[in-house]
Motif scaffolding. Structure first.
Motif, PDB file in Angstrom:
ATOM      1  N   GLY B  10       0.762  -1.150  -0.183  1.00  0.00           N
ATOM      2  CA  GLY B  10      -0.068   0.106  -0.047  1.00  0.00           C
ATOM      3  C   GLY B  10       0.857   1.236  -0.365  1.00  0.00           C
ATOM      4  N   GLY B  11       1.844   1.263  -0.660  1.00  0.00           N
ATOM      5  CA  GLY B  11       2.732   2.355  -0.883  1.00  0.00           C
ATOM      6  C   GLY B  11       1.965   3.248  -2.184  1.00  0.00           C
ATOM      7  N   ILE B  12       2.648   4.445  -2.466  1.00  0.00           N
ATOM      8  CA  ILE B  12       1.683   5.099  -3.309  1.00  0.00           C
ATOM      9  C   ILE B  12       1.478   4.561  -4.638  1.00  0.00           C
ATOM     10  N   GLY B  39       3.382   3.234   2.639  1.00  0.00           N
ATOM     11  CA  GLY B  39       4.984   2.782   2.575  1.00  0.00           C
ATOM     12  C   GLY B  39       5.762   3.668   2.916  1.00  0.00           C
ATOM     13  N   LEU B  40       6.833   4.292   2.190  1.00  0.00           N
ATOM     14  CA  LEU B  40       7.693   5.123   3.017  1.00  0.00           C
ATOM     15  C   LEU B  40       7.110   6.374   3.036  1.00  0.00           C
ATOM     16  N   ALA B  41       5.910   6.552   2.275  1.00  0.00           N
ATOM     17  CA  ALA B  41       5.228   7.873   2.716  1.00  0.00           C
ATOM     18  C   ALA B  41       4.519   8.033   3.835  1.00  0.00           C
ATOM     19  N   ALA B  42       4.426   6.932   4.501  1.00  0.00           N
ATOM     20  CA  ALA B  42       3.628   6.762   5.859  1.00  0.00           C
ATOM     21  C   ALA B  42       4.279   7.455   6.907  1.00  0.00           C
ATOM     22  N   ALA B 244      -0.593  12.065   4.149  1.00  0.00           N
ATOM     23  CA  ALA B 244      -1.722  12.765   3.825  1.00  0.00           C
ATOM     24  C   ALA B 244      -2.146  12.017   2.473  1.00  0.00           C
ATOM     25  N   LEU B 245      -1.312  12.073   1.629  1.00  0.00           N
ATOM     26  CA  LEU B 245      -1.482  11.709   0.175  1.00  0.00           C
ATOM     27  C   LEU B 245      -1.927  10.346  -0.057  1.00  0.00           C
ATOM     28  N   ALA B 246      -1.472   9.506   0.769  1.00  0.00           N
ATOM     29  CA  ALA B 246      -1.812   8.078   1.026  1.00  0.00           C
ATOM     30  C   ALA B 246      -3.213   7.868   1.269  1.00  0.00           C
ATOM     31  N   GLY B 509       3.693   7.411  -7.831  1.00  0.00           N
ATOM     32  CA  GLY B 509       2.300   6.982  -8.696  1.00  0.00           C
ATOM     33  C   GLY B 509       2.522   6.662 -10.109  1.00  0.00           C
ATOM     34  N   ALA B 510       3.609   7.086 -10.753  1.00  0.00           N
ATOM     35  CA  ALA B 510       3.835   7.175 -12.315  1.00  0.00           C
ATOM     36  C   ALA B 510       3.807   5.580 -12.534  1.00  0.00           C
TER      37      ALA B 510
END
Lengths: 526, 525, 395
Positions: B10-12, B39-42, B244-246, B509-510
């Motif tokens: 569940g990463g970006i 993921g790392l963005a959490a 927040a993006l996640a 996300g690309a």
């Protein structure tokens, strides 16, 4: 009244001579002008100390195109290439790693270090064979200009594209990796023995200002395998009589076809009028006229010094200015009273007839590069050592020997410049490093010649002492060598051509640039 | 019950793929191993009271068309683009700041080198043109090279046209520059060490090469994709942090009917007769599915999650050979006050504060790493998210997220023990303090994430956030491995959608979007 | 120097004519006597003793040893019994043969694999995630091959063990001269025969014991020339001669699948995934493009061709290894890769690759023969292999 020549070739290096020979063979009236007292450029044999003959600069031959040997019938003019059978890498623990002429023997030797590597060699060899096969036609190809819409270029591009498509995905991808990766990374995919990877990598960094971990060094690994697909038994050889004998044989062929070769005839200027050339001016002021002028000098010297900015388009001038040389290697030539005694293989043995490679590990080579990056010569350099007198006894008085040591890195732009003291210190570092592996070397030395990139530049005229007339990095290859749109041996000056190693494919004593240039000139003349 | 499609991770990228697929009507189940998405963005309170994010503030540039496709704005996405892109303090108390506004930047550069300032507009224009070419290439699955399929021809033609539109000289220049080293390329353009250092840092991001390594010019261009012209090395932030993006993506995905389970670590992708038939969780639970899409890195996916007996050993060898040598350690510092760099305004600190004073500095930093050591004088990239969002830290306090390069995964000798970790955080404090002396005295908390931690906690092989270095041999049709660059794998029904696939990391996300599109195309066919 | 086998002190003492050759980096005897005739006939009439030490040997041990081998080879290793030996091929992902050899199950979790080419790298590449060890025992284990109708009685005397119960392609531990050995009922001759596997340092006494026990039975040390003749009669193919390993082939057409080598019987498609399975399933459905068959040259036709120039048929006395074209109606339909005059069968035989439809037994083709410097074509008939298959081989 002076005659008008069909073609003047500036520079009597091997590429210049090849161009001259091909043009003369086609019936052209050809004059070669060489600044020094002997032909050969960086491929010369000189008796620096009485009785001891040195291949002063270049020292081995692997890639001299067989079609040139055949077309020009070079053996008739004295060319004989003797095999260099082995490469031995002394290790720091007193052991060694060797590749011998016999595959069984090599396999067993490598298996001593790693069973898996011994097996991987076979498959790696097969891949390299395929890659060499894929690259060979490109070396013999006039690089198409990808931006041009001329039918000739479009056809060339199509041929180029078709060549890759015919390779199939698997081989194309392998080739792509080979072109873009560092030799260390590439070899990591195959082998585990550090010294094996280092020694193979070493051939990938020769003549470049890059380390084994620098991307773009992997493809030179191919050179070891190119000979194989040319039908020759072994890739690396030593020319009987030294590399000068190669130049002499090409000069001999050129003369036989009617070319005239003048030595001690340096060119000071290429005459340009209304965008075309009409000849050259010699250093003594003499003007020599010709329909076509061909320069085998490097692009800097040709365009920025002999032609001059004012005659050239700005874009071209800036392209040539940013073309990179960065000479990175030197040579130490020794006259020896006795053979070196290597700790790892004491006494006389077959290893002395081959190359000894001082490349015990990837880190060793990489550290050598680190020194050079910041403007110092390597304290513990990579060295490729051969003893020509073991292969060709005529190179030294009986019982005595000459040793040729190719040394990297010795950056042209060394901090403080290449003074005499610096040169001596460099020579000392080389002998010191070598004595670590062959302790008797210091007492064996009768004479020592140290050649720095500055010496190479001064003697041969090669800019920054780069033996390949410009780095063989990705962005200076094929249709970018030496400059976009001018990679087809022509130049912005009408009837002025380039034929040196600064054009595709460049590098090494290969002669391919000289030959392709001659073919281009002949087809333009038609 | 057999599910239609399971996404692992569940990463970006995983979330974006899930959203695109769910939006197209696919019944998606997304499984995340950790308790938080992203993921790392959490984000996590790694220092109590401070909201940290391991990926380092910037989840990568979010391409505007992804935000538009998924209507993320409506879902609450707020992007903040600071005026300052890079602020590079120099020894002796000067600093060079690159602004989003090229004119303002040129003024700034003028203080270092008038010649360079003069060339700046030309340089930024070229970079923008090259980045636009890459952006076009990144929007589609890589065509099959050298023998394109019929369906690739349209794509190739479009890309060819795009390249041709650059004009003859620029087109050749693009082909010349991409494989160059960022150092050589910048040397062609500029004189100022400060400028070249600040720019070159963008060419070595998360790559185990110094600025003299061939292909680093490409890496630089890669990180310009999507940025507004002139905003050199610019970044944007998600209001509320990358976490927040996640959360927004998860909400949108759920809105389209996707099912998302956290704390559901996948142990195995179950393969029978060469076909993926579902996954087994660490708990032993089996979940059957017609298709499985993995956003975890390719090396982990194939060497840990799929039974090797189901794979061609040569394919597995290629996967194992993917270079993903983690080189970045992230250090979070809780500060009692803002760092004070002489001559640097608070506005200039809004972007990245880069310690990269020259090309040689960066190259020296790499030299240490080559032999397995942490750079003695490392390249640092510091961001202060609390300047934009004070809620991330207790009132009056600041959080500084510092990425240190190079901190090699393969640390010699001994590897990553506690001592090595604390040395890294000391090194960050010391290095920053050399430029902003007040840092040393204001540290009230610190937290270190090494490449080893990224592997242990986030499942990233060798701790590489991009799932594979963006070297020339690992991009485009070579990513993740030659012959499998189109999100499919040799296992029928198993797909990849993570940063290990084209176009790689740094672009939020690309890869997930491209993978989802390929899957949907395949369904339609 | 090439390597010497542990038996070299004995074999070199027998060498009459310096007829050594290379085999996998070893110095091995082509023939001990000045002609190979007696050595050849010993295989078929009494017993011949071959040194086969240069074979590559690997010991694979551990819980997943069978799984590893099953990923690699085409036969079903899991189903093999302890004491069983499997002859098998192994393939790459495209189903092209990499090598052929044997897999012996020494106990539940221990296997010995023999191969013609070094294989340690391939074994390791396939071993990911498996719990087993792979050891190269090529130099540690010496091997002898005792072949011929009297081989059993000699071996029973030497080992003081009844071998009548040891079936074809089975093995048993034994002792010879107090030295522990493994005896397998295998060989490369198509005859009754055994191979004896022994730790290299203790190998010499085993040789001596076999020679002692065999003296009364006409035991004859034999070299590779004799072996090459009998393996032609037995229809056993040889890597690098009859096929090229997929790991060494330079182009696709140089590679073969097991079906194309008529070794389809070694392919267990019903077992779990192994290298090349998908490709082989497809190939089996399609039918192989090639078959590997025997070819017998029509003696009368050959005699006529020689008679035309006034000569009796002149054939080499040793087996040849070359590519010889086969035709039908003027079109090339295949090529022979090995062949010999069989002194026992009195036939001129060859091993050949034939395009699918021409591979049926009894198909009449033509083989190129050179008669007094000129190329001719002699009538020939496709035969099922082996040419010689005595009941004693399996009895």
């Amino acid at each position: 009244m002076s005659t008008t020549w069909d073609a003047i070739i500036i520079g009597g290096g091997h590429n210049g001579l090849v161009t001259a020979a091909y043009l003369a063979r086609a019936g052209k009236k050809v004059l070669v002008l060489e600044r020094r007292h002997l032909v050969g450029g960086a491929a010369v044999t000189e008796e620096i100390f009485p009785g001891f003959k040195y291949s002063v600069f270049s020292y081995v031959v692997s890639l001299l195109r067989p079609e040139i040997i055949r077309d020009l019938d070079l053996p008739r003019h004295g060319l004989e290439i003797l095999p260099l059978e082995s490469t031995v890498t002394p290790l720091d623990n007193g052991d060694y790693l060797a590749a011998w002429g016999d595959p069984d023997k090599t396999r067993r030797e490598i298996a001593r270090h790693s069973l898996r590597d011994a097996e991987a060699m076979t498959e790696f060899g097969r891949l390299m064979h395929h890659m060499a096969q894929a690259v060979k036609p490109i070396l013999a190809m006039m690089p198409p200009d990808p931006t041009s819409l001329s039918p000739r270029d479009l056809a060339g591009l199509l041929r180029f594209g078709r060549h890759f498509r015919d390779l199939g995905q698997e081989r194309f991808h392998a080739l792509y990796k080979l072109m873009t990766m560092s030799s260390a990374d590439y070899l990591d995919e195959w082998f585990e023995t550090d010294a094996l990877k280092a020694t193979k990598s070493a051939s990938g960094i020769i003549g470049t200002f890059l380390g084994p971990r620098s991307p773009g060094t992997a493809y030179v690994l191919l050179h070891h395998y190119m000979g194989e697909i040319d039908g020759s038994f072994r890739a690396w050889g030593f020319a009987k009589g030294g590399t000068g004998a190669i130049s002499e044989s090409i000069a001999g062929a050129a003369r036989r076809f009617g070319a005239e070769i003048r030595t001690e005839a340096g060119v000071s200027k290429i005459l340009v009028r209304r965008g075309g050339t009409s000849g050259v001016v010699l250093e003594n002021g003499e003007e020599v006229r010709a329909r076509v002028v061909v320069s085998s000098l490097d692009p800097h010297r040709t365009f920025l010094q002999l032609v001059g900015d004012e005659h050239l388009p700005d874009e071209f001038v800036s392209d040539i200015r940013r073309y990179k040389f960065r000479g990175s290697s030197g040579k130490v030539n020794l006259a020896l009273g006795e053979l070196p005694n290597f700790t790892c293989l004491p006494g006389m043995g077959p290893h002395l007839r081959g190359a000894m490679s001082i490349s015990p590990s990837i880190d060793y080579l990489e550290r050598a590069y680190d020194d050079a990056k910041y403007g110092e010569f390597s304290r513990a350099p990579y060295m490729d050592i051969i003893i020509p007198s073991m292969i060709d006894p005529g190179m030294a008085p009986p019982g005595k020997h000459v040793m040729s040591i190719f040394v990297q890195y010795a950056p042209y732009n060394v901090t403080g410049g290449w003074t005499d003291a610096k040169r001596d210190a460099f020579g000392d570092a080389v002998v010191e490093t070598l004595s670590h592996y062959a302790p008797n070397i210091k007492q064996a030395i009768l004479h020592r010649q140290v050649v720095t990139p500055a010496d190479i530049e001064r003697t041969t005229g090669l800019t920054e002492g780069n033996i390949f007339q410009g780095e063989l990095s990705l962005h200076q290859l094929f249709f970018l060598r030496p400059a976009p749109s001018w990679a087809q041996y022509r130049s912005p000056i009408r009837r002025l051509y380039q034929c040196g190693a600064g054009t595709h494919p460049g590098g090494g004593i290969m002669g391919a640039s000289g030959r392709l240039a001659a073919l281009r000139i002949l087809s333009d003349g038609r | 019950m057999t599910r239609e499609l399971i996404i692992i991770g569940g990463g970006i990228n995983g979330l974006v793929a899930a959203t695109y697929l769910a939006k197209a009507g696919v019944k998606v189940l997304l499984l995340e191993a950790r308790d938080a998405l992203g993921g790392l963005a959490a984000g996590a309170d790694q220092i109590p009271g401070y909201r940290c994010d391991v990926g380092g503030c910037d989840a990568g540039w979010l391409l505007p068309d992804i935000a538009a496709d998924l209507q993320l704005d409506a879902a609450g996405l707020e992007l903040v683009t600071p005026q300052a892109c890079v602020c590079s303090p120099q020894e002796g108390g000067r600093a060079l700041t690159l602004w989003a506004d090229p004119a303002r930047t040129a003024e700034e550069i003028n203080r270092f080198s008038p010649d360079d300032a003069h060339r700046w507009p030309e340089f930024t224009a070229q970079v923008a043109r090259f980045a636009a070419v890459l952006e076009a290439i990144y929007a589609v699955a890589p065509p099959q090279v050298p023998d394109p399929e019929a369906r690739d021809l349209g794509t190739l033609l479009r890309l060819g046209m795009k390249l041709r539109r650059l004009g003859k000289r620029e087109m050749v220049e693009f082909l010349r520059v991409a494989p160059m080293s960022v150092a050589e390329w910048l040397d062609d353009w500029f004189k100022s060490d400060a400028l070249k250092g600040a720019l070159a840092a963008g060419g070595i991001t998360r790559i185990f090469q110094g600025p003299r390594g061939a292909g680093t010019a490409f890496v630089f261009l890669h990180h310009q994709v999507g940025r507004p012209a002139g905003a050199m090395r610019g970044a944007h932030y998600v209001r509320g942090g990358p976490g927040a993006l996640a959360a927004i993506l998860a909400n949108v995905a759920k809105g389209y009917g996707a099912d998302i389970r956290t704390t559901a670590p996948v142990r195995e992708i179950v393969v029978r007769d060469g076909k993926a038939i579902g996954v087994a969780l660490e708990t032993g639970e089996h979940l059957a599915a017609h298709q499985v899409v993995s956003s975890t890195d390719p090396r982990r996916t194939f060497s840990r999650m799929v039974d090797a007996g189901q794979l061609d050993p040569e394919f597995l060898r290629a996967v194992r050979n993917i270079k993903c040598r983690g080189a970045v350690a992230t250090v979070h510092l809780a500060l009692s006050e803002l760092p004070r760099f002489p001559g640097v305004t608070e506005e200039a600190m809004g972007g990245a504060i880069t310690i990269a004073p020259s090309l040689d500095y960066l190259e020296h930093a790499y030299d240490d790493a080559k032999y397995g050591a942490v750079s003695r004088r490392p390249y640092l990239e510091a961001r202060i998210p609390t300047l934009l969002d004070s809620s991330l830290a207790p009132a009056g306090k600041h959080l500084v997220t510092v990425q240190l390069q190079y901190a090699p995964y393969h640390l010699r000798p001994g590897g990553w023990d506690d001592r090595a970790r604390s040395q890294v955080s000391d090194l960050v404090v010391e290095t920053l303090s050399a430029y902003a002396p007040n840092v040393r005295g204001s540290v009230v908390g610190r937290h270190v994430t090494t490449p080893r931690d990224l592997e242990d906690r986030y499942g990233l092989t060798e701790g590489h956030a991009y799932h594979g270095e963006l070297t020339l041999d690992q991009i485009l049709f070579m990513r993740p491995v030659a012959g499998w660059a189109r999100y499919r794998t040799p296992v029928e029904g198993l797909y990849l959608c993570g940063a290990g696939t084209h176009p790689g990391g740094g672009l939020a996300g690309a890869a997930g979007r491209n993978a989802a599109r390929e899957l949907l195309k395949e369904r339609r066919a | 120097m090439l390597k010497e086998s542990p038996f070299h002190p004995r074999t070199s003492a027998l060498m009459e004519g310096f007829a050594w050759r290379r085999w996998a980096g070893y110095t091995m005897a082509s023939v001990y006597e000045l002609t190979h005739e007696r050595e050849y006939h010993a295989v078929r009439s009494s017993a011949a003793l071959f040194d086969v030490t240069p074979l590559y040997k690997y010991l694979i041990r551990g819980r997943d040893a069978a799984r590893l081998l099953d990923r690699i080879v085409t036969r079903d290793v899991a189903k093999s019994k302890v004491g069983q030996v499997l002859y098998t091929t192994w393939c790459d992902a495209r189903g092209k043969v990499i090598d052929d050899g044997t897999v012996s199950r020494l106990d539940e979790t221990t296997f010995r694999m023999t191969s013609a080419d070094p294989s340690i790298r391939w074994l390791h590449l396939n071993a990911s995630g498996l719990d087993c060890t792979i050891e190269d025992v090529s130099e540690r284990i010496a091997a002898l091959s005792l072949q011929g109708p009297l081989s059993r009685v000699i071996l029973e005397q030497a080992s003081e063990q009844d071998l009548s119960g040891l079936k074809y392609f089975r093995l048993t531990p034994a002792k010879i001269s107090g030295v522990p050995v493994t005896i397998s009922r295998t060989g490369y001759t198509g005859d009754l025969g055994y191979e004896i596997w022994v730790e290299a340092p203790r190998a010499l006494p085993v040789w001596d014991a076999l020679i002692d026990s065999g003296r009364g039975y006409g035991i004859t040390p034999a070299g590779l020339l004799a072996l090459d003749l009998v393996r032609n009669e037995a229809g056993l193919l040889l890597i690098d001669v009859d096929y090229i390993s997929a790991h060494h082939a330079l182009i696709e057409s140089q590679m073969s699948t097991p079906y194309e080598l008529s070794l389809g019987w070694t392919v267990a498609l019903d077992k779990d995934r192994f290298n090349g399975r998908d490709a082989l399933i497809a190939e089996k459905e399609r039918g192989p493009a090639w078959r590997f068959m025997g070819v017998e040259v029509d003696w009368n036709a050959l005699e006529r061709l020689f008679a035309d120039v006034g000569l009796p048929p002149k054939l080499p006395t040793t087996a040849w290894r070359a590519s010889v074209p086969l035709y039908m109606g003027g079109v090339q339909v295949g090529y022979a890769t090995s062949g010999c005059w069989s002194p026992l069968l009195k036939r001129y035989i060859a091993l050949a690759h034939l395009e699918g439809p021409y591979g049926e037994p009894d198909t009449v083709v033509e083989m190129e023969v050179t008669v007094e410097h000129r190329r001719k074509r002699a009538g020939a008939t496709v035969r099922a292999l082996p040419f010689f298959n005595p009941p004693r081989k399996r009895a």
